[in-house]
Design a protein around this motif. Structure first.
Motif, PDB file in Angstrom:
ATOM      1  N   THR A  31       0.844  -1.195   0.000  1.00 15.43           N
ATOM      2  CA  THR A  31       0.000   0.000   0.000  1.00 15.43           C
ATOM      3  C   THR A  31       0.883   1.250   0.000  1.00 15.43           C
ATOM      4  O   THR A  31       2.077   1.172   0.312  1.00 15.43           O
ATOM      5  CB  THR A  31      -0.904   0.047   1.247  1.00 15.43           C
ATOM      6  OG1 THR A  31      -0.074   0.198   2.413  1.00 15.43           O
ATOM      7  CG2 THR A  31      -1.755  -1.213   1.364  1.00 15.43           C
ATOM      8  N   VAL A  32       0.282   2.369  -0.309  1.00 11.12           N
ATOM      9  CA  VAL A  32       1.005   3.638  -0.243  1.00 11.12           C
ATOM     10  C   VAL A  32       1.497   3.868   1.182  1.00 11.12           C
ATOM     11  O   VAL A  32       2.627   4.320   1.390  1.00 11.12           O
ATOM     12  CB  VAL A  32       0.113   4.810  -0.723  1.00 11.12           C
ATOM     13  CG1 VAL A  32       0.743   6.151  -0.373  1.00 11.12           C
ATOM     14  CG2 VAL A  32      -0.122   4.715  -2.227  1.00 11.12           C
ATOM     15  N   THR A  33       0.689   3.541   2.153  1.00 10.24           N
ATOM     16  CA  THR A  33       1.097   3.703   3.555  1.00 10.24           C
ATOM     17  C   THR A  33       2.348   2.877   3.849  1.00 10.24           C
ATOM     18  O   THR A  33       3.259   3.343   4.551  1.00 10.24           O
ATOM     19  CB  THR A  33      -0.049   3.309   4.506  1.00 10.24           C
ATOM     20  OG1 THR A  33      -1.167   4.163   4.228  1.00 10.24           O
ATOM     21  CG2 THR A  33       0.357   3.452   5.958  1.00 10.24           C
ATOM     22  N   ASP A  34       2.417   1.657   3.315  1.00  9.88           N
ATOM     23  CA  ASP A  34       3.615   0.832   3.490  1.00  9.88           C
ATOM     24  C   ASP A  34       4.847   1.542   2.933  1.00  9.88           C
ATOM     25  O   ASP A  34       5.910   1.566   3.566  1.00  9.88           O
ATOM     26  CB  ASP A  34       3.474  -0.512   2.770  1.00  9.88           C
ATOM     27  CG  ASP A  34       2.399  -1.409   3.346  1.00  9.88           C
ATOM     28  OD1 ASP A  34       2.086  -1.293   4.548  1.00  9.88           O
ATOM     29  OD2 ASP A  34       1.872  -2.249   2.577  1.00  9.88           O
ATOM     30  N   ILE A  36       5.270   4.772   2.366  1.00 12.58           N
ATOM     31  CA  ILE A  36       5.544   5.969   3.174  1.00 12.58           C
ATOM     32  C   ILE A  36       6.281   5.590   4.452  1.00 12.58           C
ATOM     33  O   ILE A  36       7.285   6.215   4.823  1.00 12.58           O
ATOM     34  CB  ILE A  36       4.226   6.714   3.481  1.00 12.58           C
ATOM     35  CG1 ILE A  36       3.711   7.389   2.212  1.00 12.58           C
ATOM     36  CG2 ILE A  36       4.408   7.713   4.608  1.00 12.58           C
ATOM     37  CD1 ILE A  36       2.276   7.906   2.315  1.00 12.58           C
ATOM     38  N   ASP A  37       5.796   4.560   5.127  1.00 15.90           N
ATOM     39  CA  ASP A  37       6.428   4.130   6.375  1.00 15.90           C
ATOM     40  C   ASP A  37       7.850   3.627   6.141  1.00 15.90           C
ATOM     41  O   ASP A  37       8.779   3.984   6.866  1.00 15.90           O
ATOM     42  CB  ASP A  37       5.600   3.031   7.051  1.00 15.90           C
ATOM     43  CG  ASP A  37       4.268   3.548   7.585  1.00 15.90           C
ATOM     44  OD1 ASP A  37       4.098   4.787   7.698  1.00 15.90           O
ATOM     45  OD2 ASP A  37       3.392   2.709   7.876  1.00 15.90           O
ATOM     46  N   ASP A  40      10.160   6.361   5.206  1.00 15.02           N
ATOM     47  CA  ASP A  40      10.239   7.354   6.281  1.00 15.02           C
ATOM     48  C   ASP A  40      10.064   8.769   5.736  1.00 15.02           C
ATOM     49  O   ASP A  40      10.870   9.673   5.980  1.00 15.02           O
ATOM     50  CB  ASP A  40      11.561   7.221   7.046  1.00 15.02           C
ATOM     51  CG  ASP A  40      11.518   7.971   8.380  1.00 15.02           C
ATOM     52  OD1 ASP A  40      10.412   8.159   8.927  1.00 15.02           O
ATOM     53  OD2 ASP A  40      12.602   8.377   8.859  1.00 15.02           O
ATOM     54  N   ARG A  43       3.235  11.733   4.312  1.00 10.27           N
ATOM     55  CA  ARG A  43       2.206  11.475   3.299  1.00 10.27           C
ATOM     56  C   ARG A  43       2.144  12.624   2.283  1.00 10.27           C
ATOM     57  O   ARG A  43       2.077  12.392   1.074  1.00 10.27           O
ATOM     58  CB  ARG A  43       0.847  11.275   3.980  1.00 10.27           C
ATOM     59  CG  ARG A  43      -0.259  10.886   3.019  1.00 10.27           C
ATOM     60  CD  ARG A  43      -1.498  10.377   3.751  1.00 10.27           C
ATOM     61  NE  ARG A  43      -1.255   9.135   4.446  1.00 10.27           N
ATOM     62  CZ  ARG A  43      -1.260   7.912   3.883  1.00 10.27           C
ATOM     63  NH1 ARG A  43      -1.510   7.811   2.597  1.00 10.27           N
ATOM     64  NH2 ARG A  43      -1.027   6.838   4.578  1.00 10.27           N
ATOM     65  N   TYR A  47       2.859  12.445  -1.794  1.00 15.56           N
ATOM     66  CA  TYR A  47       1.926  12.902  -2.832  1.00 15.56           C
ATOM     67  C   TYR A  47       2.419  14.139  -3.591  1.00 15.56           C
ATOM     68  O   TYR A  47       1.909  14.436  -4.664  1.00 15.56           O
ATOM     69  CB  TYR A  47       0.532  13.107  -2.258  1.00 15.56           C
ATOM     70  CG  TYR A  47      -0.161  11.793  -1.999  1.00 15.56           C
ATOM     71  CD1 TYR A  47      -0.529  10.966  -3.060  1.00 15.56           C
ATOM     72  CD2 TYR A  47      -0.409  11.347  -0.717  1.00 15.56           C
ATOM     73  CE1 TYR A  47      -1.142   9.737  -2.853  1.00 15.56           C
ATOM     74  CE2 TYR A  47      -1.031  10.119  -0.491  1.00 15.56           C
ATOM     75  CZ  TYR A  47      -1.389   9.329  -1.564  1.00 15.56           C
ATOM     76  OH  TYR A  47      -1.993   8.115  -1.346  1.00 15.56           O
ATOM     77  N   ASP A  52       0.392   7.712  -6.813  1.00  8.03           N
ATOM     78  CA  ASP A  52       0.014   6.457  -6.161  1.00  8.03           C
ATOM     79  C   ASP A  52       1.186   5.487  -6.261  1.00  8.03           C
ATOM     80  O   ASP A  52       2.249   5.844  -6.782  1.00  8.03           O
ATOM     81  CB  ASP A  52      -1.244   5.859  -6.809  1.00  8.03           C
ATOM     82  CG  ASP A  52      -1.127   5.675  -8.317  1.00  8.03           C
ATOM     83  OD1 ASP A  52       0.005   5.622  -8.845  1.00  8.03           O
ATOM     84  OD2 ASP A  52      -2.177   5.574  -8.980  1.00  8.03           O
ATOM     85  N   LYS A  53       0.996   4.249  -5.799  1.00  3.84           N
ATOM     86  CA  LYS A  53       2.113   3.299  -5.823  1.00  3.84           C
ATOM     87  C   LYS A  53       2.488   2.916  -7.254  1.00  3.84           C
ATOM     88  O   LYS A  53       3.654   2.647  -7.539  1.00  3.84           O
ATOM     89  CB  LYS A  53       1.814   2.055  -4.980  1.00  3.84           C
ATOM     90  CG  LYS A  53       0.832   1.085  -5.585  1.00  3.84           C
ATOM     91  CD  LYS A  53       0.691  -0.164  -4.737  1.00  3.84           C
ATOM     92  CE  LYS A  53      -0.241  -1.155  -5.417  1.00  3.84           C
ATOM     93  NZ  LYS A  53      -0.362  -2.393  -4.663  1.00  3.84           N
TER      94      LYS A  53
END
Length: 184
Positions: A31-34, A36-37, A40, A43, A47, A52-53
């Protein structure tokens, strides 16, 4: 200049994070969150650089010079792209494995096949192949053989050097291609 470096560093961090995540759990599960995390980054920063991914994925294509093969080595030498592409895949193995290996996503495989199909079709046309359903089938067979070898090698199913892969590809495809071109 430092802003350019920051931009490059941020983009590279997201690209490398995506590659690592694809290798761990496959493109579809990322996911995009993955990203981003793992990268490091914030968000809003993500963007500011990507939509998107898939955008991150396609930005990695710029590093895959082997998808833009050099012109044929000389007249009568079909598929001159093969050895340079296998060599480049070896140099960029981690990235290419993430994108085109079994854990990679369908969009990049489809794009790679589309680009390679165009190259093969152009070479066959230059060698005397006429546009026809038979030529279309031949292109599919040639591209399928190349991609199957590349993918099996990237996934560790076979051990070979780029020269070995090139020789196997040529041995498997050229006799059929010459026979098919002789019929057109």
């Amino acid at each position: 200049m430092s802003e350019d470096r920051r931009v490059r560093r941020t983009r590279r961090a997201a690209q490398e994070a995506l590659v690592a995540l694809i290798l761990e759990k496959g493109y579809d599960a990322v996911t995009v969150t993955d990203v981003i995390d793992r990268a490091d980054i914030g968000r809003s920063t993500f963007y500011a650089h990507f939509t998107d991914k898939q955008d991150v994925l396609f930005s990695n294509i710029d590093e895959l010079d082997f998808l833009r093969p050099a012109p044929p080595a000389g007249p009568g030498r079909l598929f001159a792209f093969s050895l340079p592409m296998f060599e480049h895949a070896l140099e960029q193995r981690r990235l290419v494995r993430a994108l085109l290996g079994r854990r990679g996503g369908g969009p990049i495989m489809a794009r790679a096949e589309q680009v390679l199909s165009s190259v093969v079709r152009d070479e066959l046309a230059a060698a005397g192949g006429r546009p026809s359903p038979s030529l279309d089938l031949l292109v599919i067979c040639v591209v399928g053989a190349f991609m199957a070898l590349l993918r099996a090698w990237l996934d560790g199913d076979i051990t070979a050097t780029p020269a070995d892969l090139d020789a196997a590809f040529r041995d498997a495809t050229l006799p059929a291609v010459h026979a098919a071109l002789g019929r057109t």
